[in-house]
Every structure is written in structure tokens, then in C-alpha cells.
Design an enzyme around this catalytic site. Structure first.
Site, PDB file in Angstrom:
ATOM      1  CB  SER A  87       6.310   1.864  59.183  1.00 28.91           C
ATOM      2  OG  SER A  87       7.287   2.818  59.560  1.00 28.91           O
ATOM      3  CE  LYS A 126       7.970   1.899  63.608  1.00 27.82           C
ATOM      4  NZ  LYS A 126       7.484   1.410  62.293  1.00 27.82           N
TER       5      LYS A 126
END
Length: 255
Positions: free
Chosen positions: A59, A132
Site C-alpha cells: 500500500s 500510511k
């Protein structure tokens, strides 16, 4: 008169043997003390300063690759404020990760994992965390996308050089959204923008897709493994400077 000889050699050998035994005992004692001090120092460093995590998914490509190991600065956010652009590790805010399937671990492997975790070379709870990039701080207005397909933060378009997008795609998100980050929370997104279950996709979960600052473990600073990828993780302050200047509240919009 018969003379009796004095058995001097056995006594010398006994003394030398005693000295060797004492020296060996002291050596072992010193090794144990050094090991315990090193272990204590490692535990304290892991608890208060830095910690190691591994990357299980794609990701954050191409910034981070699967199976990379990273060093996380635990002073942020406890003593240092989080900034837009920081790559952060955080605990699952609730329902972002699928339920983990318990797996059997042998006693030997369990002991090894515990030892590595204790000295900060592994994180036994890595599977309960996510990583993230911070796009929005408390009070930020974030929307996507403008006519050029760019992310807007405080009505300022972002030029994001760290993104991985599908070939031929310029729009930085495959879904539209318009949010304002509440107090004590963050809006986070993956660099692999079309393959990241980030804030956008968790707006129906507890917390509305926002990550509580209290759930942040720290900021990822370095890729430490493999050796060929050893590098510093940039937070791209120039990308977010205009959005920072336009933030509501105090000058600089520190959140």
C-alpha cells in the site's frame, strides 16, 4: 636418616587451577552483566525512542516495498508534533484490518521472536498496525479531486511526487471525498493510491476514516532492511508548505 621430599609441584598446579577457575567465573559474570545492561538499554530505547517494523503489504509502494524493515521514531507524536507528509505507523483504529487468523508457533520460534522483539529487532504486534502518509492534520479541509485530478488540502492543490498510480492515470484517487479533519485526528493515505485501504475507504468504520493521534506509534524514519534499500523517508515539506500556510487557526496550521 631418610629425607622426605616436599611435593611442591602439585601445590603450584592447584594454585594455577584455582586462578583459572576464578578467572573463568569472573569472565562469565562480566559477560552476563554486559548482556543484561545491553538488553535493558535496548528495551528502554524500544520503549521510549525507536522501534522496528516490517512492511507486509504494497500500500505504500514505491516508497516502501513488501518485506522492507523500517525504524520508527516513537518521540513523534508524544514529544514532537506530527507534520503533513509524515509516514506514520498507527494501531488499527477499528475494523481497518481483517481479523487475524491465529497460527501455531513452536516454542523455539516463539522464544526467538520474543528475544528479537525485546531488543527492538522485530515487532510482535506488527500485524495489528498500519502505515500510511499523513495528508491532513486537525482542522484541515481535504477534498479530491480538482479538475486536474489533484488532492486539495485547505483549497491548495498538492503535487505529490511520491505517488504510485496506474499507467496512464493522473487522477490521484479513484473515489471522491470532501472532509474536514476533527480535533485530535489525522487523515492518512497510502502512496500506492489505487491499492491502499486508507482513510477514504474506512469512512463507514468507527471514527469515520480518521485516525486518532493517540493511536500513532511513531513516524517512520529509515528503511533499515534490505541493505540495498537503506535510506531516509522524506516527509516532503515543500509539497505541503502552501497547505500549511493556508491552514485554519494559528499561523502554520500545526494542528
Amino acid at each position: 636418616m631418610t629425607e622426605t621430599s616436599v611435593p611442591t609441584r602439585p601445590r603450584r598446579a592447584g594454585r594455577r587451577s584455582g586462578r583459572r577457575s576464578k578467572s573463568t567465573a569472573l569472565f562469565i559474570r562480566d559477560i552476563i552483566i554486559i548482556f543484561l545492561v545491553a538488553l535493558l538499554a535496548s528495551v528502554l530505547i524500544k520503549t521510549f525512542l525507536v522501534r522496528s517494523f516490517y512492511i507486509p503489504s504494497g500500500s505504500m509502494q514505491n516508497t516502501l516495498q513488501i518485506n522492507d524493515r523500517i525504524l520508527v521514531n516513537e518521540l513523534e507524536p508524544n514529544l514532537m508534533p506530527i507534520q503533513r507528509g509524515d509516514v506514520v505507523v498507527f494501531k488499527d483504529p477499528g475494523g481497518w484490518l481483517p481479523a487475524a487468523t491465529p497460527t501455531a508457533v513452536s516454542p523455539i520460534k516463539g522464544a526467538i521472536n520474543w528475544a528479537l522483539d525485546a531488543v527492538g529487532l522485530a515487532a510482535s504486534d506488527s500485524n495489528d498496525h498500519l502505515i500510511k502518509r499523513v495528508i491532513g492534520l486537525p482542522g484541515d479541509h481535504i477534498a479530491c479531486c480538482n479538475a486536474l485530478g489533484q488532492m486539495m488540502v485547505n483549497d491548495v492543490p498538492l503535487n505529490e511526487p511520491y505517488l504510485k498510480l496506474p499507467a496512464g492515470v493522473t487522477k490521484v484517487s479513484d473515489i471522491a471525498f470532501d472532509v474536514t479533519v476533527p480535533a485530535g485526528s489525522l487523515w492518512v493515505m497510502g502512496d500506492n493510491r489505487y491499492n491502499s485501504a486508507d482513510s477514504r475507504y474506512n469512512q463507514t468504520k468507527p471514527g469515520g476514516g480518521f485516525v486518532p493521534v493517540a493511536d500513532v506509534v511513531g513516524r517512520a524514519l529509515w528503511i533499515t532492511w534490505p541493505i540495498g534499500r537503506w535510506s531516509y523517508l522524506d516527509d516532503y515539506p515543500a509539497v505541503f508548505q502552501a497547505a500549511k500556510d493556508a491552514a485554519p487557526g494559528p499561523p502554520g496550521g500545526s494542528g
